[in-house]
Enzyme design. Structure first.
Site, mmCIF file in Angstrom:
data_model
loop_
_atom_site.group_PDB
_atom_site.id
_atom_site.type_symbol
_atom_site.label_atom_id
_atom_site.label_comp_id
_atom_site.label_asym_id
_atom_site.label_seq_id
_atom_site.Cartn_x
_atom_site.Cartn_y
_atom_site.Cartn_z
ATOM 1 N N ASP A 64 0.861 -1.178 0.000
ATOM 2 C CA ASP A 64 0.000 0.000 0.000
ATOM 3 C C ASP A 64 0.904 1.237 0.000
ATOM 4 O OD1 ASP A 64 -1.610 2.155 0.687
ATOM 5 O OD2 ASP A 64 -2.680 1.084 2.283
ATOM 6 N N SER A 144 -2.046 15.398 -12.965
ATOM 7 C CA SER A 144 -3.236 15.436 -13.822
ATOM 8 C C SER A 144 -3.291 16.815 -14.457
ATOM 9 C CB SER A 144 -4.495 15.212 -12.983
ATOM 10 O OG SER A 144 -5.642 15.647 -13.687
ATOM 11 N N TYR A 157 -10.035 16.354 -6.163
ATOM 12 C CA TYR A 157 -9.043 15.588 -6.946
ATOM 13 C C TYR A 157 -7.996 16.554 -7.530
ATOM 14 C CZ TYR A 157 -7.157 12.750 -10.765
ATOM 15 O OH TYR A 157 -6.311 12.085 -11.628
ATOM 16 N N LYS A 161 -3.902 16.754 -6.905
ATOM 17 C CA LYS A 161 -2.906 16.709 -7.983
ATOM 18 C C LYS A 161 -2.097 18.014 -8.038
ATOM 19 C CE LYS A 161 -3.632 12.542 -9.386
ATOM 20 N NZ LYS A 161 -2.584 11.523 -9.298
HETATM 21 N N1 LIG Z 1 -7.467 7.783 -15.922
HETATM 22 C C1 LIG Z 1 -7.494 9.108 -16.003
HETATM 23 O O1 LIG Z 1 -8.395 9.700 -16.634
HETATM 24 C C2 LIG Z 1 -6.405 9.918 -15.359
HETATM 25 C C3 LIG Z 1 -6.224 11.251 -15.758
HETATM 26 C C4 LIG Z 1 -5.230 12.005 -15.133
HETATM 27 C C5 LIG Z 1 -4.441 11.442 -14.153
HETATM 28 N N2 LIG Z 1 -4.643 10.143 -13.788
HETATM 29 C C6 LIG Z 1 -3.794 9.589 -12.725
HETATM 30 O O2 LIG Z 1 -3.109 8.473 -13.234
HETATM 31 C C7 LIG Z 1 -2.850 7.543 -12.176
HETATM 32 C C8 LIG Z 1 -3.335 6.165 -12.583
HETATM 33 O O3 LIG Z 1 -4.726 6.230 -12.822
HETATM 34 P P1 LIG Z 1 -5.526 5.058 -13.582
HETATM 35 O O4 LIG Z 1 -6.593 5.729 -14.346
HETATM 36 O O5 LIG Z 1 -4.574 4.144 -14.234
HETATM 37 O O6 LIG Z 1 -6.204 4.339 -12.318
HETATM 38 P P2 LIG Z 1 -6.730 2.841 -12.171
HETATM 39 O O7 LIG Z 1 -7.803 2.910 -11.147
HETATM 40 O O8 LIG Z 1 -7.041 2.241 -13.496
HETATM 41 O O9 LIG Z 1 -5.455 2.079 -11.572
HETATM 42 C C9 LIG Z 1 -4.901 2.478 -10.341
HETATM 43 C C10 LIG Z 1 -4.057 1.348 -9.785
HETATM 44 O O10 LIG Z 1 -3.503 1.775 -8.531
HETATM 45 C C11 LIG Z 1 -3.691 0.749 -7.564
HETATM 46 N N3 LIG Z 1 -3.766 1.339 -6.225
HETATM 47 C C12 LIG Z 1 -4.778 2.079 -5.716
HETATM 48 N N4 LIG Z 1 -4.512 2.404 -4.444
HETATM 49 C C13 LIG Z 1 -3.299 1.887 -4.145
HETATM 50 C C14 LIG Z 1 -2.501 1.885 -2.980
HETATM 51 N N5 LIG Z 1 -2.900 2.511 -1.859
HETATM 52 N N6 LIG Z 1 -1.302 1.263 -3.024
HETATM 53 C C15 LIG Z 1 -0.882 0.624 -4.144
HETATM 54 N N7 LIG Z 1 -1.615 0.581 -5.289
HETATM 55 C C16 LIG Z 1 -2.808 1.207 -5.278
HETATM 56 C C17 LIG Z 1 -4.999 0.080 -7.976
HETATM 57 O O11 LIG Z 1 -5.131 -1.211 -7.411
HETATM 58 C C18 LIG Z 1 -4.872 0.073 -9.494
HETATM 59 O O12 LIG Z 1 -4.176 -1.064 -9.964
HETATM 60 C C19 LIG Z 1 -3.551 8.108 -10.949
HETATM 61 O O13 LIG Z 1 -2.629 8.810 -10.154
HETATM 62 C C20 LIG Z 1 -4.570 9.056 -11.542
HETATM 63 O O14 LIG Z 1 -4.948 10.060 -10.638
HETATM 64 C C21 LIG Z 1 -5.595 9.366 -14.370
#
Ligand SMILES: NC(=O)c1ccc[n+]([C@@H]2O[C@H](COP(=O)([O-])OP(=O)(O)OC[C@H]3O[C@@H](n4cnc5c(N)ncnc54)[C@H](O)[C@@H]3O)[C@@H](O)[C@H]2O)c1
Length: 255
Positions: A64, A144, A157, A161
């Protein structure tokens, strides 16, 4: 003529590597020659991604990112398995369901701040001293586009970020003299499990069309887009780049 990969000989810890953008970053890093420790809270997802690669290139670590002890154990596991560490990608993160700021429960606010922001503290506390000792290291933090360009309904959020981006820049200034680079990537909405939350809880064609319309290049980001950007920032090609927020947003922030 075959070229060596951009990350040949490097070792990375990638958090949240079990799906979405983290999986895309992991795939790109391994394609470019890196060894990767997948630091992931979900055993099912983390192991599943790790199993797609050779055992000497990828290892799953269940942990975690909000827990300091888990970071210490992850560093040890990485050194035991690969003998070194060059790159940390702070990718794991969560979003709240889009909606009016005053409707977001306090528990959601706490969860967002804890999972999105505190890992930067944990990783700086545990990994930065190791990087300082070896006089080199790279942090790539997934922020983000909502950090530099916040909009309605994802305010908490965006705030989390904003902290990721500001902390990245502060660490870049502080750790640069020790040979450590810190950069942030600012993705626009990406094709992952987060889409339905970004759309307020329901993933609809109409909702997606509305988001796409606001992106000049006319599509969502993909895990490959973010993998490519993270690979470049982590590579020696970016050896004079530190303290930036790199938008990977198809021009979204221009509107
Ligand atoms: N998807 C989007 O639209 C988007 C846009 C901008 C930024 N982001 C950022 O990109 C990053 C990844 O997002 P995503 O869309 O791939 O998310 P996702 O939900 O598809 O995947 C996130 C992963 O992180 C893991 N995770 C969550 N909490 C955790 C913890 N405490 N310890 C270890 N692992 C943990 C989850 O199990 C999952 O495998 C994030 O930081 C998100 O804020 C995403």
């Amino acid at each position: 003529m075959s070229h060596p990969g951009r990350l040949e000989g490097k070792t990375a810890i990638i958090t949240g590597a079990g799906m979405g953008l983290g999986e895309g970053i992991t795939r790109k890093f391994i394609e470019e020659g890196a060894n990767v420790l997948l630091f992931e809270i979900s055993a099912e997802h983390g192991q599943n991604v790790a199993n797609q690669f050779a055992k000497d290139k990828a290892a799953f670590f269940k942990g975690d990112v909000t827990n300091l002890d888990h970071w210490e154990a992850a560093l040890k596991a990485c050194l035991d398995k690969f003998g070194k560490l060059d790159i940390v990608v702070n990718n794991a993160g969560v979003v709240h369901r889009a909606g009016p700021s005053h409707d977001v429960p306090r528990s959601e606010y706490d969860r967002i701040m804890n999972i999105n922001v505190s890992p930067l503290y944990q990783s700086a506390k545990v990994i930065a001293p190791y990087f300082v000792k070896q006089k080199q290291g790279v942090f790539v933090n997934i922020s983000s586009i909502s950090a530099p360009r916040p909009r309605p309904n994802l305010v908490w959020y965006a705030g989390s970020k904003g902290a990721v981006s500001a902390i990245t820049k502060g660490l870049a200034a502080e750790l640069g003299p020790s040979g450590i680079r810190c950069n942030a990537i600012c993705p626009v909405v990406a094709e992952t499990g987060m889409v339905s939350s970004v759309l307020g809880g329901t993933d609809t064609l109409e909702g997606r069309a509305g988001l796409t319309k606001a992106i000049p290049l006319g599509r969502f980001a993909t895990p490959q887009d973010i993998g490519n950007a993270a690979c470049w920032l982590a590579s020696d090609e970016a050896s004079f780049i530190t303290g930036i927020e790199l938008p990977v947003d198809g021009g979204r922030a221009l509107n």
